[in-house]
Design a protein around this motif. Structure first.
Motif, PDB file in Angstrom:
ATOM      1  N   GLY A 298      22.516  -1.445   2.100  1.00  0.00           N
ATOM      2  CA  GLY A 298      22.122  -2.851   2.152  1.00  0.00           C
ATOM      3  C   GLY A 298      21.053  -3.253   1.160  1.00  0.00           C
ATOM      4  N   TYR A 299      20.525  -2.297   0.410  1.00  0.00           N
ATOM      5  CA  TYR A 299      19.445  -2.622  -0.533  1.00  0.00           C
ATOM      6  C   TYR A 299      19.924  -3.605  -1.601  1.00  0.00           C
ATOM      7  CZ  TYR A 299      15.630   0.486   0.852  1.00  0.00           C
ATOM      8  OH  TYR A 299      14.585   1.061   1.518  1.00  0.00           O
ATOM      9  N   THR A 300      19.107  -4.635  -1.831  1.00  0.00           N
ATOM     10  CA  THR A 300      19.345  -5.554  -2.953  1.00  0.00           C
ATOM     11  C   THR A 300      18.355  -5.290  -4.083  1.00  0.00           C
ATOM     12  OG1 THR A 300      17.864  -7.274  -2.077  1.00  0.00           O
ATOM     13  CG2 THR A 300      20.176  -7.323  -1.366  1.00  0.00           C
ATOM     14  N   LYS A 301      17.286  -4.535  -3.786  1.00  0.00           N
ATOM     15  CA  LYS A 301      16.303  -4.131  -4.786  1.00  0.00           C
ATOM     16  C   LYS A 301      16.437  -2.633  -5.017  1.00  0.00           C
ATOM     17  CE  LYS A 301      13.028  -7.601  -3.030  1.00  0.00           C
ATOM     18  NZ  LYS A 301      13.151  -8.567  -4.134  1.00  0.00           N
ATOM     19  N   ASP A 302      15.968  -2.176  -6.170  1.00  0.00           N
ATOM     20  CA  ASP A 302      15.993  -0.749  -6.472  1.00  0.00           C
ATOM     21  C   ASP A 302      15.058  -0.026  -5.499  1.00  0.00           C
ATOM     22  OD1 ASP A 302      15.797   1.823  -7.488  1.00  0.00           O
ATOM     23  OD2 ASP A 302      15.571   1.176  -9.579  1.00  0.00           O
TER      24      ASP A 302
ATOM     25  N   TYR B 141       7.553  -3.559  -2.233  1.00  0.00           N
ATOM     26  CA  TYR B 141       8.875  -3.097  -1.828  1.00  0.00           C
ATOM     27  C   TYR B 141       9.118  -1.676  -2.337  1.00  0.00           C
ATOM     28  CZ  TYR B 141      10.231  -7.897  -0.588  1.00  0.00           C
ATOM     29  OH  TYR B 141      10.326  -9.134  -0.011  1.00  0.00           O
ATOM     30  N   GLY B 142       9.971  -0.941  -1.632  1.00  0.00           N
ATOM     31  CA  GLY B 142      10.389   0.368  -2.082  1.00  0.00           C
ATOM     32  C   GLY B 142      10.620   1.312  -0.928  1.00  0.00           C
ATOM     33  N   LEU B 143      11.529   2.266  -1.118  1.00  0.00           N
ATOM     34  CA  LEU B 143      11.853   3.236  -0.083  1.00  0.00           C
ATOM     35  C   LEU B 143      10.611   4.058   0.284  1.00  0.00           C
ATOM     36  CD1 LEU B 143      14.159   4.579   1.581  1.00  0.00           C
ATOM     37  CD2 LEU B 143      14.418   6.189  -0.310  1.00  0.00           C
ATOM     38  N   GLY B 144      10.296   4.106   1.563  1.00  0.00           N
ATOM     39  CA  GLY B 144       9.139   4.858   2.029  1.00  0.00           C
ATOM     40  C   GLY B 144       7.836   4.098   1.978  1.00  0.00           C
ATOM     41  N   SER B 145       7.872   2.846   1.542  1.00  0.00           N
ATOM     42  CA  SER B 145       6.630   2.061   1.463  1.00  0.00           C
ATOM     43  C   SER B 145       6.013   1.865   2.841  1.00  0.00           C
ATOM     44  CB  SER B 145       6.912   0.702   0.818  1.00  0.00           C
ATOM     45  OG  SER B 145       7.921  -0.006   1.531  1.00  0.00           O
ATOM     46  N   ASN B 146       6.847   1.557   3.807  1.00  0.00           N
ATOM     47  CA  ASN B 146       6.395   1.294   5.170  1.00  0.00           C
ATOM     48  C   ASN B 146       6.427   2.558   6.028  1.00  0.00           C
ATOM     49  OD1 ASN B 146       5.998  -0.917   7.433  1.00  0.00           O
ATOM     50  ND2 ASN B 146       7.705   0.337   8.165  1.00  0.00           N
ATOM     51  N   ASP B 147       7.442   3.385   5.844  1.00  0.00           N
ATOM     52  CA  ASP B 147       7.635   4.590   6.650  1.00  0.00           C
ATOM     53  C   ASP B 147       7.729   5.809   5.744  1.00  0.00           C
ATOM     54  OD1 ASP B 147       8.211   6.417   8.637  1.00  0.00           O
ATOM     55  OD2 ASP B 147      10.278   5.764   8.899  1.00  0.00           O
ATOM     56  N   ALA B 148       6.620   6.517   5.553  1.00  0.00           N
ATOM     57  CA  ALA B 148       5.299   6.191   6.077  1.00  0.00           C
ATOM     58  C   ALA B 148       4.272   6.238   4.952  1.00  0.00           C
ATOM     59  CB  ALA B 148       4.914   7.168   7.186  1.00  0.00           C
ATOM     60  N   GLY B 149       4.704   5.771   3.752  1.00  0.00           N
ATOM     61  CA  GLY B 149       3.829   5.867   2.602  1.00  0.00           C
ATOM     62  C   GLY B 149       2.523   5.134   2.760  1.00  0.00           C
ATOM     63  N   GLY B 150       2.581   3.921   3.317  1.00  0.00           N
ATOM     64  CA  GLY B 150       1.352   3.168   3.520  1.00  0.00           C
ATOM     65  C   GLY B 150       0.380   3.880   4.425  1.00  0.00           C
TER      66      GLY B 150
END
Length: 354
Positions: free
Chosen positions: A80-84, A96-105
């Motif tokens: 479903g990604y519309t962004k890289d 935005y980005g994979l892992g930004s929220n879970d759990a990079g932040g």
């Protein structure tokens, strides 16, 4: 140490982590980037497989030890990604980005917090930080493998997105494989022992069954049949039906107790747990960490989602910037203000107990 500098560097670290693929068991490159953080701040550290860890400079034997932990592996991006997913994109105050929220932040906020306290003397607790691998896959080389490597810990803060509220309990998980048996036959002939029809009653039992004990923090045990499989061709009645049952366990039961109940009470011919090690976890609301968080205006709640808390035997608190509902979604993001707030609250929390 200036908190603003830590915040800026933490955000840059998160951007770099987003742009470095780190699927579970493939985190070697993000581990190298995390190592550079410790090198930049002249902090001693060690690496075990893809887990990077350190203790505070003035670690003292005999003091209680507080673990700070979050993970740097990610799931694979969905369609479903519309962004890289591997590009750190900043738009509308969101990163935005994979892992930004879970759990990079959470991870970079905890790393900034550990760095803030690293050189401080006479702390009430020793500090250990583990930037762990294989959390998303519950792999063999994740935090569970580190518990015999790092110093013995007395309490832990596990960084997962909680909107910086205090998850004082977390549900455990047991997955069961079950069978419902019958008599194989040709579809053209009578059969009063059709395994698929026998499954109707079993499914109704799983739908209706309630475990007796309800947790104040986590509510009821939640049991869900998630997979069913039987038969290979249209004209043959199978001899058995395979079921998979997902059970989210509250803190009133151990996983072993859940297994014992289902093996005694369920209508399945067999029901076997895949693993009993992902138990529920909790911390007393009277613990100094929780009381400190409440004093800072944070709310307490019970979390339905699983984390590395499941492998810990000590009291643990789940706490971190970001929102759990964004995890594993397309175009995952975290607000930069959430990271800034996360570092501030982590530091203020620890200052109250350290």
């Amino acid at each position: 140490m200036k908190i603003k500098e830590l915040r800026d560097n933490a955000i840059q670290l998160l951007k770099d982590l987003i742009e470095t693929p780190s699927f579970s068991s493939e985190e070697d490159k993000t581990a190298l980037r995390i190592e550079r953080w410790f090198q930049h701040y002249d902090m001693s550290y060690k690496r075990t497989v893809n887990n990077v860890w350190a203790v505070n400079k003035y670690f003292e034997e005999g003091k209680p030890t507080l673990l700070l932990n979050s993970h740097h592996d990610t799931v694979k991006p969905n369609n479903g990604y519309t962004k890289d997913p591997f590009k750190a994109i900043f738009e509308d105050e969101k990163l935005y980005g994979l892992g930004s929220n879970d759990a990079g932040g959470c991870l970079v906020s905890l790393m900034a917090t550990f760095t803030y306290f690293y050189n401080k003397k006479d702390l009430a607790y020793n500090l250990v930080i583990v930037a762990s691998a294989e959390e998303e896959s519950s792999g063999a080389n994740g935090l569970n493998s580190m518990l015999s490597v790092i110093p013995n810990i007395d309490v832990a803060i596990v960084g997962e997105p909680t909107l910086m509220h205090l998850a004082v309990a977390e549900k455990g998980l047991v997955v069961f494989d079950a069978k419902v048996k019958g008599t194989a036959s040709h579809a053209a002939h009578p059969n009063t022992d059709n395994a698929i029809y026998n499954t109707i009653e079993v499914l109704q039992w799983f739908k209706d069954f309630k475990f007796e004990k309800t947790s104040k923090a986590l509510g009821e045990v939640k049991m869900t049949v998630t997979q069913i499989n039987a038969g290979q061709q249209h004209n043959a009645v199978p001899s058995e039906v395979d079921l998979v049952i997902d059970v989210r366990v509250n803190d009133c039961y151990s996983n072993k107790e859940i297994a014992e109940v289902l093996q005694k009470e369920s209508l399945c011919d067999s029901i076997v747990p895949r693993s009993l090690r992902l138990n529920s976890s909790s911390i007393s609301v009277e613990h100094p960490l929780v009381k400190a968080g409440i004093d800072l205006g944070r709310e307490t709640y019970g979390s339905p989602t699983l984390s590395d808390q499941a492998v810990l035997t000590c009291p643990s608190l789940k706490l971190g910037p970001g929102d759990s509902t964004r995890s594993h979604t397309a175009d995952e993001f975290i607000y930069l203000k959430e990271i800034e707030e996360g570092i501030t609250i982590y530091i203020e929390l620890l200052e109250k107990v350290l």
